[in-house]
Scaffold this motif. Structure first.
Motif, PDB file in Angstrom:
ATOM      1  N   PRO A 100       0.691  -1.047   0.047  1.00  0.00           N
ATOM      2  CA  PRO A 100      -0.304   0.334  -0.117  1.00  0.00           C
ATOM      3  C   PRO A 100       0.575   1.109   0.578  1.00  0.00           C
ATOM      4  O   PRO A 100       1.672   1.217   0.373  1.00  0.00           O
ATOM      5  N   ALA A 101       0.369   2.376  -1.051  1.00  0.00           N
ATOM      6  CA  ALA A 101       0.973   3.959  -0.601  1.00  0.00           C
ATOM      7  C   ALA A 101       1.512   4.476   0.456  1.00  0.00           C
ATOM      8  O   ALA A 101       2.768   4.770   0.403  1.00  0.00           O
ATOM      9  N   ASP A 102       0.403   4.191   1.407  1.00  0.00           N
ATOM     10  CA  ASP A 102       0.637   4.768   2.794  1.00  0.00           C
ATOM     11  C   ASP A 102       1.921   4.134   3.152  1.00  0.00           C
ATOM     12  O   ASP A 102       2.704   5.142   3.953  1.00  0.00           O
ATOM     13  N   ALA A 132      -1.698  10.812   3.954  1.00  0.00           N
ATOM     14  CA  ALA A 132      -3.244  10.873   3.554  1.00  0.00           C
ATOM     15  C   ALA A 132      -3.466  11.370   2.279  1.00  0.00           C
ATOM     16  O   ALA A 132      -4.646  11.096   1.706  1.00  0.00           O
ATOM     17  N   ALA A 133      -3.398  12.622   2.415  1.00  0.00           N
ATOM     18  CA  ALA A 133      -3.521  13.708   1.184  1.00  0.00           C
ATOM     19  C   ALA A 133      -3.315  12.419   0.154  1.00  0.00           C
ATOM     20  O   ALA A 133      -3.800  13.573  -1.307  1.00  0.00           O
ATOM     21  N   ARG A 137      -5.243  11.653  -3.445  1.00  0.00           N
ATOM     22  CA  ARG A 137      -5.389  11.692  -4.650  1.00  0.00           C
ATOM     23  C   ARG A 137      -5.111  10.993  -5.570  1.00  0.00           C
ATOM     24  O   ARG A 137      -5.412  11.166  -6.968  1.00  0.00           O
ATOM     25  N   TYR A 138      -3.911  10.463  -5.283  1.00  0.00           N
ATOM     26  CA  TYR A 138      -2.977   9.092  -6.549  1.00  0.00           C
ATOM     27  C   TYR A 138      -3.384   7.903  -6.394  1.00  0.00           C
ATOM     28  O   TYR A 138      -3.102   7.383  -5.540  1.00  0.00           O
ATOM     29  N   PRO A 139      -3.565   7.257  -7.296  1.00  0.00           N
ATOM     30  CA  PRO A 139      -3.272   5.990  -6.753  1.00  0.00           C
ATOM     31  C   PRO A 139      -1.849   5.392  -6.837  1.00  0.00           C
ATOM     32  O   PRO A 139      -0.903   5.755  -6.868  1.00  0.00           O
ATOM     33  N   ASP A 140      -2.158   3.712  -5.554  1.00  0.00           N
ATOM     34  CA  ASP A 140      -1.173   3.212  -4.850  1.00  0.00           C
ATOM     35  C   ASP A 140       0.053   3.250  -5.862  1.00  0.00           C
ATOM     36  O   ASP A 140       1.053   3.786  -5.788  1.00  0.00           O
ATOM     37  N   THR A 143       1.549   6.364  -7.103  1.00  0.00           N
ATOM     38  CA  THR A 143       2.839   6.894  -5.542  1.00  0.00           C
ATOM     39  C   THR A 143       3.709   5.921  -5.794  1.00  0.00           C
ATOM     40  O   THR A 143       5.190   6.404  -5.390  1.00  0.00           O
ATOM     41  N   ARG A 144       3.760   4.369  -5.706  1.00  0.00           N
ATOM     42  CA  ARG A 144       4.829   3.650  -5.955  1.00  0.00           C
ATOM     43  C   ARG A 144       6.712   4.049  -6.592  1.00  0.00           C
ATOM     44  O   ARG A 144       7.471   3.994  -6.605  1.00  0.00           O
ATOM     45  N   GLU A 145       5.841   4.574  -7.731  1.00  0.00           N
ATOM     46  CA  GLU A 145       6.836   4.838  -9.191  1.00  0.00           C
ATOM     47  C   GLU A 145       7.732   6.044  -8.883  1.00  0.00           C
ATOM     48  O   GLU A 145       8.175   6.356  -9.415  1.00  0.00           O
ATOM     49  N   VAL A 146       6.470   6.976  -8.542  1.00  0.00           N
ATOM     50  CA  VAL A 146       7.413   7.866  -8.423  1.00  0.00           C
ATOM     51  C   VAL A 146       8.205   8.310  -7.203  1.00  0.00           C
ATOM     52  O   VAL A 146       9.214   8.803  -7.351  1.00  0.00           O
TER      53      VAL A 146
END
Length: 539
Positions: A100-102, A132-133, A137-140, A143-146
């Motif tokens: 998960p991205a978080d 959380a923000a 806003r972005y799919p997981d 987010t992982r790619e960035v």
């Protein structure tokens, strides 16, 4: 001289040596019961290059599951990139993380989050708000790619295999590689004893699997204490139903069924509680079952169980319960001496500290030691007996006790040694000589019985001068009958006033009551005519 020194780098291959020593020993000693997956894991680690072994050993010490690759800077690893590539190629480390991205975002600082996701207007907010923000806003995947493009991360694979290897090496589920480090820093010292090469902690694969199942089950049962789930309880009871032939496994199983019974009783699921307690081969299973049977009016079954406990008590506590139950009432142990201490106001420290100050204001030396005093004295007086080469008692070089120290047959297994030592200790000054000699020779060596933080030479001098040797010997004799029971309940304070003058004092504040294990000690004090009393503190 310790191998390691604070603030001085360890030898380059130090951590890797610890890892390969552990895994090599497991491969040698347990090769016949290892699964193919486990053998393959050992081979992959042991065949690594020096750099990859060093990096992998370091990764195992990191708090995970995610590890930032840009944080991997170790002076003993000359090529981190090459070592990481080797660990990835051998599937010991995974860099293609799907979590998960978080979890990924939580590895970054607030500034790093703001730099990577400037369009999320959460600058200046708490990190949790930023995470959380961004997650909203972005799919997981995005987010992982960035994050991965700027701050690549990895995680160690097959932690369960390393856990199994540590269990096989150390013989338990709580000792790990950090033990080597603490020993080499001089913070841990272990007794040198004869290892039993003929016996292993786990003789067959089925025994290891059973241990691992019960280890996983322990955490599930712990959750039942706060959130009862009958289906999980029934499944657990089925798993734990049959007694185990190996003593180590049976002791673990009995502890778990007692734990299950206690949770069921609290949840008022009395059918499961009765069933669980009925399968326990350790106290307090029979006592709890008898109390429940009595509660529900089954007098015949209750009487039969009480008679069974009286005929074959597992502990002194069980015997005490049966006697009290026969009496049909709760009563204080006979002839417990009592005194009252009235303070002008509530103590600013603990009630024990206030009592100690009041009791020694006119002279004498006192310590708040509780069970550390009798256990430590016993451990010093019978040191070599405790560490004697008894069958299957010692299976690795990192034990602070024999495996069966608190088992019901500890004394029976060592009967000739214990009987001979007690006879010797009954000689004049023998206890004092034995305790002082051991303290000088073994100071700092790990023992489950001796807390070296409490046992300085002043305490030993007071304890051996003020308390007669015959008193200590009687106490050791009593404790050795049931070390598990007698390692709790000893009075809070030990007071020393010179040759032959001492007091053991249990301190109770307003509303306190004596527990059963304390009553058992006072019953022993009464029989042995020892100087002990309860001090009720009021203000």
């Amino acid at each position: 001289m310790p191998l390691l020194r604070p603030n001085v780098p360890p030898p380059p291959h130090y951590y890797a040596d610890n890892l390969t020593r552990l895994l090599g020993a497991v491969a040698s000693q347990y090769s016949d019961i290892l699964l193919d997956r486990e053998r393959d894991y050992l081979r992959r680690v042991l065949d690594l290059s020096a750099d990859a072994q060093r990096l992998y050993a370091r990764l195992l010490t990191r708090r995970g599951p995610l590890i930032r690759i840009d944080s991997l800077a170790y002076r003993e690893v000359s090529d981190v990139v090459g070592a990481m590539n080797e660990l990835t190629a051998t599937a010991l480390v995974d860099c293609g993380i799907e979590v998960p991205a978080d979890q990924v975002l939580d590895m970054l600082t607030r500034g790093e989050l703001a730099g990577l996701f400037p369009h999320v207007h959460a600058q200046g907010e708490r990190k949790g708000v930023q995470v959380a923000a961004i997650s909203a806003r972005y799919p997981d995947r995005r987010t992982r790619e960035v994050v991965g493009a700027n701050y690549p991360m990895c995680r160690v694979c097959d932690h369960d295999l390393m856990d199994t290897a540590q269990i096989l090496f150390f013989g338990d589920s709580y000792t790990d590689l950090s033990t080597f480090v603490l020993e080499d820093l001089g913070m841990l010292r272990f007794e040198t004893y004869q290892l039993d090469a003929r016996h292993r902690q786990f003789g067959e694969r089925a025994e290891l699997d059973d241990f691992l199942v019960m280890r996983a089950l322990r955490s599930r049962l712990h959750r039942l204490e706060s959130c009862w789930d009958r289906a999980i309880a029934i499944d657990a009871l089925d798993t734990l139903w049959a007694p185990r032939h190996r003593r180590l496994l049976e002791r673990a199983r009995a502890a778990l069924v007692n734990q299950l019974g206690r949770s069921a009783e609290r949840a008022r699921d009395y059918d499961i509680a009765l069933s669980a307690y009925g399968r326990a081969s350790r106290a307090p299973g029979r006592e709890r079952r008898a109390r429940l049977l009595h509660k529900f009016g089954d007098s015949i079954a209750t009487a039969a169980l009480i008679e069974q406990i009286e005929c074959t008590p597992l502990t002194a506590g069980e015997r005490f319960f049966a006697q009290q139950f026969r009496d049909g009432r709760r009563r204080r142990a006979r002839s417990i001496p009592e005194q009252v201490l009235r303070l002008p106001e509530a103590p600013s420290t603990s009630v024990e500290a206030a009592a100690l100050a009041a009791l020694t204001c006119g002279g004498g030396i006192g310590r708040h030691l509780e069970n550390r005093l009798p256990l430590g004295m016993l451990g010093l007086a019978l040191w070599d007996v405790v560490f004697a080469p008894v069958e299957a008692a010692f299976v690795n070089a990192y034990q602070d006790r024999p495996a069966d120290l608190y088992w019901s047959d500890f004394r029976r297994t060592r009967a000739p040694l214990i009987d001979a030592r007690l006879r010797l200790l009954r000689e004049p000054d023998a206890v004092a000589c034995a305790v002082r000699a051991t303290a000088e020779a073994k100071c700092g060596v790990n023992s489950a019985l001796v807390d070296w933080r409490a046992f300085d030479m002043q305490l030993i001098e007071c304890a051996t001068t003020s308390v007669p040797g015959a008193t200590w010997t009687a106490m050791f004799d009593y404790m050795l009958d049931d070390l598990e029971q007698t390692r709790t309940g000893f009075p809070d304070l030990a007071l020393f006033f010179g040759p032959g003058r001492y007091q053991f004092v249990e301190v109770k504040g307003p509303g306190d009551q004596l527990r059963r294990e304390q009553r058992l000690w006072f019953e022993f004090f009464r029989r042995a005519d020892l100087s002990a009393h309860v001090l009720w503190v009021e203000w």
